[in-house]
Each structure stands twice: as C-alpha cells, then as structure tokens.
Design a protein around this motif. Structure first.
Motif, PDB file in Angstrom:
ATOM      1  N   LEU A 269     108.443  -8.311  31.255  1.00  0.00           N
ATOM      2  CA  LEU A 269     107.448  -7.372  31.792  1.00  0.00           C
ATOM      3  C   LEU A 269     106.892  -6.559  30.626  1.00  0.00           C
ATOM      4  CD1 LEU A 269     106.018  -6.008  34.197  1.00  0.00           C
ATOM      5  CD2 LEU A 269     108.013  -4.546  34.471  1.00  0.00           C
TER       6      LEU A 269
ATOM      7  N   PRO B 229     103.931 -10.534  34.034  1.00  0.00           N
ATOM      8  CA  PRO B 229     103.093  -9.373  34.355  1.00  0.00           C
ATOM      9  C   PRO B 229     103.022  -8.344  33.211  1.00  0.00           C
ATOM     10  CG  PRO B 229     104.949  -9.618  35.907  1.00  0.00           C
ATOM     11  CD  PRO B 229     105.200 -10.543  34.772  1.00  0.00           C
ATOM     12  N   ILE B 230     101.946  -7.576  33.225  1.00  0.00           N
ATOM     13  CA  ILE B 230     101.781  -6.482  32.253  1.00  0.00           C
ATOM     14  C   ILE B 230     101.429  -5.210  33.028  1.00  0.00           C
ATOM     15  CG2 ILE B 230     100.673  -5.755  30.109  1.00  0.00           C
ATOM     16  CD1 ILE B 230      99.474  -8.654  30.004  1.00  0.00           C
ATOM     17  N   VAL B 231     102.163  -4.151  32.767  1.00  0.00           N
ATOM     18  CA  VAL B 231     101.922  -2.870  33.439  1.00  0.00           C
ATOM     19  C   VAL B 231     100.708  -2.183  32.820  1.00  0.00           C
ATOM     20  CG1 VAL B 231     102.846  -0.537  33.817  1.00  0.00           C
ATOM     21  CG2 VAL B 231     104.358  -2.532  34.029  1.00  0.00           C
TER      22      VAL B 231
ATOM     23  N   VAL C 202     104.238  -3.708  28.849  1.00  0.00           N
ATOM     24  CA  VAL C 202     103.698  -2.372  29.171  1.00  0.00           C
ATOM     25  C   VAL C 202     102.787  -1.917  28.054  1.00  0.00           C
ATOM     26  CG1 VAL C 202     104.232   0.052  29.633  1.00  0.00           C
ATOM     27  CG2 VAL C 202     105.908  -1.673  30.247  1.00  0.00           C
TER      28      VAL C 202
ATOM     29  N   ASP D 224      99.643   1.086  32.199  1.00  0.00           N
ATOM     30  CA  ASP D 224     100.336   2.379  32.191  1.00  0.00           C
ATOM     31  C   ASP D 224      99.413   3.487  31.699  1.00  0.00           C
ATOM     32  OD1 ASP D 224     102.647   3.916  32.590  1.00  0.00           O
ATOM     33  OD2 ASP D 224     103.281   3.696  30.503  1.00  0.00           O
TER      34      ASP D 224
ATOM     35  N   THR E 144     100.408  -3.700  38.005  1.00  0.00           N
ATOM     36  CA  THR E 144     100.525  -4.717  36.958  1.00  0.00           C
ATOM     37  C   THR E 144      99.498  -5.820  37.209  1.00  0.00           C
ATOM     38  OG1 THR E 144     101.996  -6.382  37.949  1.00  0.00           O
ATOM     39  CG2 THR E 144     103.040  -4.363  37.162  1.00  0.00           C
ATOM     40  N   THR E 145      99.416  -6.731  36.263  1.00  0.00           N
ATOM     41  CA  THR E 145      98.506  -7.871  36.421  1.00  0.00           C
ATOM     42  C   THR E 145      98.978  -8.814  37.524  1.00  0.00           C
ATOM     43  OG1 THR E 145      99.750  -8.874  34.622  1.00  0.00           O
ATOM     44  CG2 THR E 145      97.627  -7.868  34.059  1.00  0.00           C
TER      45      THR E 145
ATOM     46  N   HIS F 273      93.884  -5.535  30.427  1.00  0.00           N
ATOM     47  CA  HIS F 273      94.959  -6.541  30.389  1.00  0.00           C
ATOM     48  C   HIS F 273      94.433  -7.909  30.835  1.00  0.00           C
ATOM     49  CE1 HIS F 273      97.942  -3.650  29.427  1.00  0.00           C
ATOM     50  NE2 HIS F 273      98.303  -3.293  30.638  1.00  0.00           N
TER      51      HIS F 273
END
Lengths: 219, 77
Positions: free
Chosen positions: A77, A105-107, A79, A109, A27-28, A87
């Motif tokens: 969170l 946070p950003i996943v 995604v 993916d 994640t970020t 991101h």
C-alpha cells in the motif's frame, strides 16, 4: 514555513512492536482502512511525490517484487500527499511510458492524516512531503520493522523482500537471522539463558556451535 | 470501491458478493478465494456492504439481508 506549522506536522513515529495506527483513506482502489488488511502482512510505504524520477523507479521496483510478496501473503500500500487524480494519472503514465502496470493501491493523503500518524513527515528534510518510509505490518497489525530513507535515495527492494523473508522465518521457526542472511542460509538458534543451558549448548552435536551464545542451524 | 456507485447502482463487486451470499453463508476468506480477489478488497467491500445494510455478519460468515435481496432484485429489474 512557520515553526508552528512545522510543529503541527511532526508526530511521534510509531515504534516496532506497537499496534499500527488504524486509518481510513481514499485510495486508487477505493476507500480502505488499515484494518481491512488484518490477516495479511502489509508493506505500507510512503513516497515524496508523484511524477518524480526516484519515486517512479521505486514504484516500478515495488511492482516487480509484488508477485513474490503476494506469494508470501504480503500486500503493498503506497502513500503520498498527492491527489487521487494525480495517482491515477501517474500510474497510467508509468504503464504507458514504461510498460509497468501498478497493481497495488495508493493512498491519496492530501490532509497528511496517514503521513502524520506514521511519522512520515520529517520537516528538516521536507515540510510537506513524506520521506521514503517503509512500515512492515504483520497479520495482527503489529509494526514489525521500519525503514527510513531520505528523499534523494531510492530504496532497495531486495532488502525489503529479504526483511520480510527473515521476519517470517523467525516467526515460523523461533530463530533469529544473522547479518546478510538469505533464505536457505543457516539461522541463529536462541541463546541459552542459564548457565546449565549454556553448558548443554556446548555439548550439542546437531547444530553448529561456534560458542555457547552463537550457534547456527539449517532449517 | 464504494458498494453503490454515484448513479445509485450497486458496483460489480457488490453484485458478485450479493449473488454469492444469496445462496450461502460465507466468511471473507472463502469469498476472496471464490472471486479470486485480494483479501483486503473483499474485507473492504464487505465492511461497506454491512454499513449499507445489504449483509450482516454471523459466526459462520456473511449472509444477505432483505435489503440486500431488494437491491439485487432492483439491479436485475
């Protein structure tokens, strides 16, 4: 897109009441596991792609409710199937152009591991991008609510916040919440389950008894 | 948020946690409150530090290991 490829991207969607499937993802904010959120509530939400207009408005809107969510003990969170660098570039762009710092946070993916586990890919809508899904996961990692929107419609943050408030009110007071409920409104008292309880309910003075099966009270 | 950076140094968050755990045994929620950091981030850091052998978990909370003391010493050297 072959039928085989599409089929490999379709997973059964986890259901309300089930334990949320654990995952580990870049994640970020570094590598995170879903289990790192145990003890807090979590809104896990997917978006189709970075640098797209609807998603940008949604991210700003999610950030706007984030302080209120944190007060309620809820984390966010995001995604999508974009890369970590995408991101980072996108959130920097949002801050630079729109003055909003994305703090959650950003996943990244890219392999769709998270999207597949949560049934976020809907091939009839788009075979490789996640739809706009929202999974509300409680402090015991149980899925408590699911909202799905198509690619074309941005989500309503007031409803996301209201749903969290309704779930937490139900948990705290063992009540249900009526249509269009907002904090401060009367809540629904659990329905009697026996004839005796139903008769007793009709006699109750300290709650608003509309009928034996529909009674409300202020909390 | 890896506990060791690519240059081989421990991250700032790891250093802060090791310094706290050098002096006391603490559970994750107390560490999060002390560092004013989100609970999930502290849990993720502690998990990675535990996997790296820098800390171990007891019934009372987390505590530093000899390896953790060693990396802290090397960081300060």
């Amino acid at each position: 897109m072959s039928e085989q490829f599409v089929a490999s991207n379709v997973n059964p969607m986890p259901r309300i009441g089930e334990k949320a499937p654990n995952f580990e993802a870049v994640t970020t904010h570094g590598t995170l596991r879903l289990s790192d959120y145990a003890g807090s509530w979590l809104i896990l939400f997917s978006h189709p792609a970075d640098f797209t207009p609807v998603c940008t408005t949604e991210f700003i809107a999610f950030q706007e409710i984030y302080p209120e969510l944190k007060k309620l003990g809820v984390e966010l969170l995001g995604v999508s199937v974009d890369s970590l660098y995408s991101h980072i570039a996108w959130t920097r762009n949002i801050e630079e152009k729109m003055g909003v710092r994305i703090e959650f946070p950003i996943v990244a993916d890219l392999d769709m591991n998270v999207a597949k586990k949560f049934g976020m890919i809907m091939p009839e809508e788009h075979s490789t991008e996640a739809v706009r899904a929202v999974f509300i996961i409680d402090d015991k990692q149980i899925i408590r609510a699911i909202i799905y929107y198509p690619l074309s419609a941005g989500r309503n943050m007031s409803e996301v916040l209201r749903l969290i408030q309704a779930l937490k009110t139900s948990d705290a007071h063992r009540v249900a919440t009526p249509a269009n409920w907002h904090p401060g409104d009367a809540v629904i008292v659990p329905t009697p389950t026996t004839v005796e309880e139903a008769e007793a309910r009709m006699m109750e003075q300290d709650i608003e008894v509309i009928d034996w099966y529909l009674s409300k009270k202020k909390i | 948020m890896a506990c060791v950076t690519e240059s081989g140094k421990i991250s700032e968050q790891t250093k802060k946690l090791l310094l706290l755990l050098r002096d006391t045994i603490s559970p994750a929620d107390v560490l999060a409150e002390t560092l004013d950091a989100p609970f999930f981030k502290i849990r993720a850091s502690l998990r990675q530090m535990k996997e790296a052998g820098f800390i171990h978990e007891t019934e009372q909370g987390y505590t530093i290991t000899n390896k953790g003391l060693e990396v802290l010493h090397l960081q300060d050297a």
